[in-house]
Design an enzyme around this catalytic site. Structure first.
Site, PDB file in Angstrom:
ATOM      1  N   GLY A 134      35.222  17.967  47.996  1.00  0.00           N
ATOM      2  CA  GLY A 134      33.819  17.485  49.149  1.00  0.00           C
ATOM      3  C   GLY A 134      34.392  17.832  50.193  1.00  0.00           C
ATOM      4  O   GLY A 134      34.327  18.712  51.407  1.00  0.00           O
ATOM      5  N   LEU A 135      34.977  15.998  50.766  1.00  0.00           N
ATOM      6  CA  LEU A 135      35.479  16.193  52.000  1.00  0.00           C
ATOM      7  C   LEU A 135      36.610  17.386  53.000  1.00  0.00           C
ATOM      8  O   LEU A 135      36.655  18.074  53.816  1.00  0.00           O
ATOM      9  CB  LEU A 135      36.425  15.003  52.237  1.00  0.00           C
ATOM     10  N   ASP A 183      51.878  44.776  10.450  1.00  0.00           N
ATOM     11  CA  ASP A 183      50.409  43.454  10.784  1.00  0.00           C
ATOM     12  C   ASP A 183      50.754  42.932  10.508  1.00  0.00           C
ATOM     13  O   ASP A 183      50.230  41.776  11.041  1.00  0.00           O
ATOM     14  CB  ASP A 183      49.643  44.416   9.735  1.00  0.00           C
ATOM     15  N   ASP A 192      30.994  12.156  46.736  1.00  0.00           N
ATOM     16  CA  ASP A 192      32.048  13.172  46.753  1.00  0.00           C
ATOM     17  C   ASP A 192      31.521  14.335  45.945  1.00  0.00           C
ATOM     18  O   ASP A 192      31.615  15.187  46.628  1.00  0.00           O
ATOM     19  CB  ASP A 192      33.762  12.535  46.362  1.00  0.00           C
TER      20      ASP A 192
HETATM   21  S1  SF4 Z   1      49.815  51.458  13.796  1.00  0.00           S
HETATM   22 FE1  SF4 Z   1      48.549  49.841  13.826  1.00  0.00          FE
HETATM   23  S2  SF4 Z   1      47.036  49.113  11.781  1.00  0.00           S
HETATM   24 FE2  SF4 Z   1      49.274  50.309  11.631  1.00  0.00          FE
HETATM   25  S3  SF4 Z   1      51.463  48.611  11.417  1.00  0.00           S
HETATM   26 FE3  SF4 Z   1      50.772  49.142  13.176  1.00  0.00          FE
HETATM   27  S4  SF4 Z   1      49.142  47.983  14.341  1.00  0.00           S
HETATM   28 FE4  SF4 Z   1      49.154  47.582  11.916  1.00  0.00          FE
END
Ligand code: SF4
Lengths: 541, 428
Positions: free
Chosen positions: A419-420, A36, A284
């Protein structure tokens, strides 16, 4: 279970890290498995932060789970305190931590730290990133702002300038850094002092002073709404909820602040640096009239941008959507004003389908819509988070206030034909320089490109910083090739095909699809020149 | 100091083998990330992660993944009703896989990838794979493995994936003589280079795991010789050995020397004549030396510090020190797979600290104190270290670029030289 390839929002603990990292003296400790920690790179790479985000993870592994994962969390909290010496610690589990039922709040309290420990309840399997940010900010405010006096606020002492808090800016917010400068400037011109800005740059001590302000400016409701409502109840502080994006909304913001503060709005109405109104009126810009625009992003940015699109650019809002389900009610109301069906979804494929169906002239969306629009050959400008490294430009580029309005004009017009130029292309469409793959001339010498092959499913770039958060890095603003595979069962007569080629390339794709649809609807197997013009008459373009 | 604070000092152990083992915050991806390159390599495979919103967010954030029309990986995100038992996880998986395969009849191999949440709530993906194979096996093989952060760090996710394939490998024909199995994902261009070198030496048949297509699973048997191309495939190699295959020990094929020793291990096992070996590898060696020579000056004598990331650290430190004259200060690895990296370890110079696992805060302290000339680290640490005045190289690039073999040796060295060159160039 929901099959997800890409999401507009991360898990709720991402919101908590964004709040903690925006603040001073606040540290977040997450009960989380090893992987994580990836969240860190969003801060260091997208925002180019020079420091690491204010978060520590317990990094538990399989071997901790039968054993003492609670003890590991306590050690993590203790070490984080020793190392970072924050004034407040936030604790929460991530999705896996939540399943362990270790009670991070109770464990952290048991460490006996001499500072407040605020446990967050972030239901990872129900909620998402913005909700997590709002909840974290609310928990901090409620935990630190103290108790107000019951009853209405006493009148402001004579001669004392009115004061407000600015609520909502966080880390990884879309242009929060620059918006804040613009909004402070407006308040300054009005003679309103800023008591506290939070979360961005605020310390826990600052949060204890929130109640002293006369009112709150809710800059980003996705983050600040819950906390602002609590402050309304607790300190009888009114909230200014106008998001000053665009000219009209900036004027409304100034009027609303003046009304709430009981002061004169005139000093902030100096519009000598405001260019959008004249640019939009200049000849424009005539070509902008009625351009069909589709908007997607967080609720508040889309609602604000829709107003600018229609009233200040003269576009035609043909669709709008948001991934912020929390603001579904407000969003539906706004969509009703424009007579469009709101698309409330966090599935980018649904947004893509809507885009393919509507074929707008301009897409105002997130980085994901930019990417989808590129594939569909539609011009696009980005108006909302989730953010990409390009959303942190080196230059000053607010969305809010008078300068913000100027920025919007430039950014939204940039991907379109000038525009132009549009007329010249029509006149000289057979000219070799104006071949079908020509890009708007101001977008550089974009090499002719064909659409990505349908089987190129995912491309990994060796340069991750350039592509963080699912978006391409360069040369992608140009409308792609206008040819598209023909509808099966419908064939073009050579003459009709030749006639089609005389139509300017940037509308040719649409003409082809419309004609094919027209033919298919009528069971015509062959498209003649007649069919082409019948379809043109039918679709009115 | 509280009791917990006292416990907190137990994080690091220097063991008798001289390796520093640390336990703390690990700033390393989980094994799910392997899907990012595995799905590019196995071109008719789909990877279905059974996980949370966090897993899905990791997948889109970690590697800078752009999504085109029909991606070949996705996350089945668990929701409240899955946890509350209102929805049966196995039924949900069956439903999702059924729909997926209906939409993607071109998919020949489906991986069910376990995550931390699926593991903690004990969704038995092996059972699911078994069941789904009964239904879809005729067209699509279903295989389960874990990429969870509870058991895998980053590249270990490839190891668990390949290990899960081992039971599906066909048996080599009984009358077949020796064969070579190269294990670990290599970019196709590198794989082709190695295949040509082996062919020219007369080494063969040569097979690769993973193969590019799900239908081309390599055969394995008692006469199979296994040569690991990546240092992180330890479990896979062990399972292959259990099938009777024999592991060849060699340093990993980085740089001229590494590539030569790696090829030599196979050549010797196949009894290739040394002169022929020289003739075949000579031109590659010369090209690699020439390319390295151009970069050597800028790296020679520079001190390098590796944060743990992909397990490539030890072989790369060996390459940098022996072929480019760099001085490894600390070489961190998320997991020290001794059996596979022993030949590289043996070639490392004295004085380099080997660390396994991580306590990122302490390691940052050590790094800042050591003031290396170049720090190899993950994306979460690079800018913060740059801001402290250090020069860094993103380790993820080493995983995503073709770096093995003779003809990539110069590119590999260039990856390390570029940050230093840039620092020298900038006058701001
Ligand atoms: S499997 Fe999912 S919850 Fe587990 S560390 Fe990887 S991202 Fe995080």
């Amino acid at each position: 279970m929901q099959l997800t390839v890409w999401t507009y929002e991360g898990p709720p603990h991402m919101g908590a890290i964004r709040v903690a990292t925006a603040m001073e003296g606040v540290h977040c400790v997450l009960h989380a498995p090893v992987g994580d920690t990836y969240a860190d790179l969003l801060f260091t790479m997208i925002e180019r932060r020079a420091g690491r985000p204010a978060v520590t993870y317990s990094s538990f592994q399989a071997r901790d789970m039968g054993g003492d994962s609670g003890g590991l969390f306590k050690r993590t909290v203790a070490e984080a305190y020793e190392r970072f010496r924050p004034q407040v610690i936030l604790v929460a589990p991530t999705c896996t931590g939540e399943l362990l039922q270790d009670d991070p709040g109770g464990l952290a309290r048991a460490v006996g730290l001499p500072i407040p420990v605020i446990p967050l309840s972030l239901p990872s399997y129900q909620r998402k990133e913005n909700w997590g940010a709002a909840e974290t900010f609310y928990a901090l405010v409620r935990g630190l702002a103290g108790r107000g006096q019951p009853g209405p606020r006493p009148p402001r002492p004579e001669g004392q300038a009115p004061s407000c808090n600015i609520l909502g800016p966080v880390s990884l917010g879309f242009r929060h850094r620059d918006d804040l400068v613009e909004v402070r400037r407006l308040l300054d011109l009005l003679g309103v002092t800023v008591n506290v800005v939070a979360p961005l740059g605020a310390s826990p001590a600052d949060l204890t002073r929130l109640g002293a302000a006369d009112f709150n400016v809710v800059l980003y409701p996705e983050v600040a709404d819950t906390a602002a409502r609590w402050l309304e109840r607790t300190f009888s502080q009114p909230s200014v909820r106008v998001m000053p994006i665009g000219v009209g909304a900036t004027r409304d913001f100034v009027a609303e602040v003046a009304r709430v503060a009981g002061i004169d709005p005139v000093p902030a109405l100096d519009e000598s640096t405001l260019r959008l109104p004249w640019y939009s009126r200049s000849v424009d810009s005539t070509y902008l009239t009625g351009k069909r625009v589709f908007l997607f992003g967080d609720a508040s940015h889309v609602i604000a941008a829709a107003r600018v699109a229609q009233d200040e650019m003269g576009f035609n809002v043909v669709g709008m959507g948001t991934y912020s389900r929390e603001f579904g009610r407000e969003f539906r109301q706004a969509a009703e004003q424009y007579g469009v069906e709101p698309l409330i979804t966090d599935d980018y494929l649904e947004v893509e389908a809507r885009l393919a169906d509507l074929r707008p002239d301009l897409v105002l969306g997130t980085q994901m819509e930019r990417h989808v629009a590129k594939r569909l050959g539609l011009p696009c400008a980005v108006i909302s988070a989730p953010v990409h490294v390009q959303d942190f430009p080196a230059r000053f580029a607010p969305q809010m206030g008078l300068e913000g309005a100027n920025v919007l004009f430039d950014t939204w017009v940039h991907p379109l034909m000038m525009g132009l130029e549009e007329h010249l292309l029509t006149m000289f469409r057979e000219d070799f320089e104006f071949h079908a793959e020509a890009a708007p001339s101001h977008l550089g010498s974009a090499a002719p490109r064909s659409l990505e092959p349908a089987d190129a499913v995912v491309s990994i770039q060796a340069d991750p910083a350039a592509t963080l958060v699912a978006a391409p890095a360069a040369g992608d603003a140009s409308p792609s090739s206008s040819t598209s595979p023909s509808t099966p069962g419908v064939t073009w007569e050579p003459e009709a095909e030749a006639e089609l080629r005389k139509i300017p390339f940037f509308v040719r794709g649409k003409a082809r699809r419309n004609t094919e649809r027209f033919a298919a609807d009528r069971g015509l197997a062959r498209i003649t020149v007649e069919t082409l013009y019948d379809a043109k008459a039918h679709f009115g373009s | 100091m509280t009791e917990s604070m006292a416990e907190a000092t137990e994080g690091a152990v220097k063991t008798c083998d001289g390796v520093l083992r640390e336990r703390g915050q690990q700033s390393v991806f989980c094994g799910l990330t392997g899907v990012v390159w595995l799905h590019r390599k196995i071109q008719d495979a789909f990877f279905l992660i059974v996980g949370s919103r966090t897993c899905a967010h990791l997948m889109q954030s970690a590697a800078g993944v752009m999504i085109f029309a029909e991606p070949r990986f996705g996350t089945a995100v668990l929701e409240e009703r899955d946890l509350a038992g209102m929805a049966d996880a196995h039924q949900e998986i069956d439903r999702m896989v059924g729909r997926l395969l209906e939409r993607r009849p071109d998919i020949r191999m489906l991986f069910l990838v376990g995550s931390c949440p699926s593991e903690v709530i004990k969704i038995d993906l092996d059972r699911a794979a078994h069941r789904l194979n009964a239904r879809h096996g005729a067209t699509t093989r279903v295989v389960a493995y874990s990429g969870s952060g509870l058991d895998t760090a980053f590249t270990q996710g490839e190891d668990t994936c390949l290990a899960a394939l081992v039971p599906h490998l066909p048996a080599a024909p009984a009358d077949e003589g020796r064969s070579l199995l190269v294990v670990g994902c290599l970019p196709d261009v590198v794989e082709d280079q190695f295949a040509r070198l082996f062919r020219d030496m007369g080494v063969g048949p040569v097979r690769f795991l993973p193969a590019r297509g799900a239908r081309d699973l390599p055969a394995v048997g008692p006469n199979t010789l296994v040569l690991a191309a990546q240092p992180f495939v330890g479990d896979t190699v062990r399972l292959l050995e259990r099938k009777g295959a024999t592991r060849l020990a060699a340093p990993f094929p980085f740089g001229a020397e590494g590539t030569t020793l790696w090829l030599k291990a196979a050549a010797d096992a196949f009894g290739v004549d040394p002169q022929r070996f020289e003739a075949v590898t000579g031109p590659g060696q010369a090209r690699a030396r020439q390319a390295l020579g151009r970069v050597r000056e800028s790296l020679d004598g520079k001190r390098v510090f590796f944060f743990p990331d992909s397990q490539l650290e030890i072989p790369l430190a060996r390459f940098l020190s022996r072929e480019l004259g760099m001085i490894p200060v600390e070489v961190g690895t998320p997991y020290l797979n001794r059996q596979l990296v022993e030949p590289d370890l043996a070639l490392l110079p004295e004085g380099a600290l080997i660390s396994e696992g991580q306590d990122v805060d302490r390691q940052m302290d050590r790094c800042l104190a050591a003031k290396p000339d170049l720090t190899v680290c993950g994306l979460g640490l690079a800018n913060p270290l740059e801001a402290q005045g250090l020069t860094t190289k993103w380790s993820i690039e080493l995983v995503f670029s073709p770096v093995h073999g003779y003809d990539q040796a110069g590119d590999l060295a260039g990856l390390f030289a570029r940050p230093l060159a840039r620092r020298a160039l900038l006058k701001v």
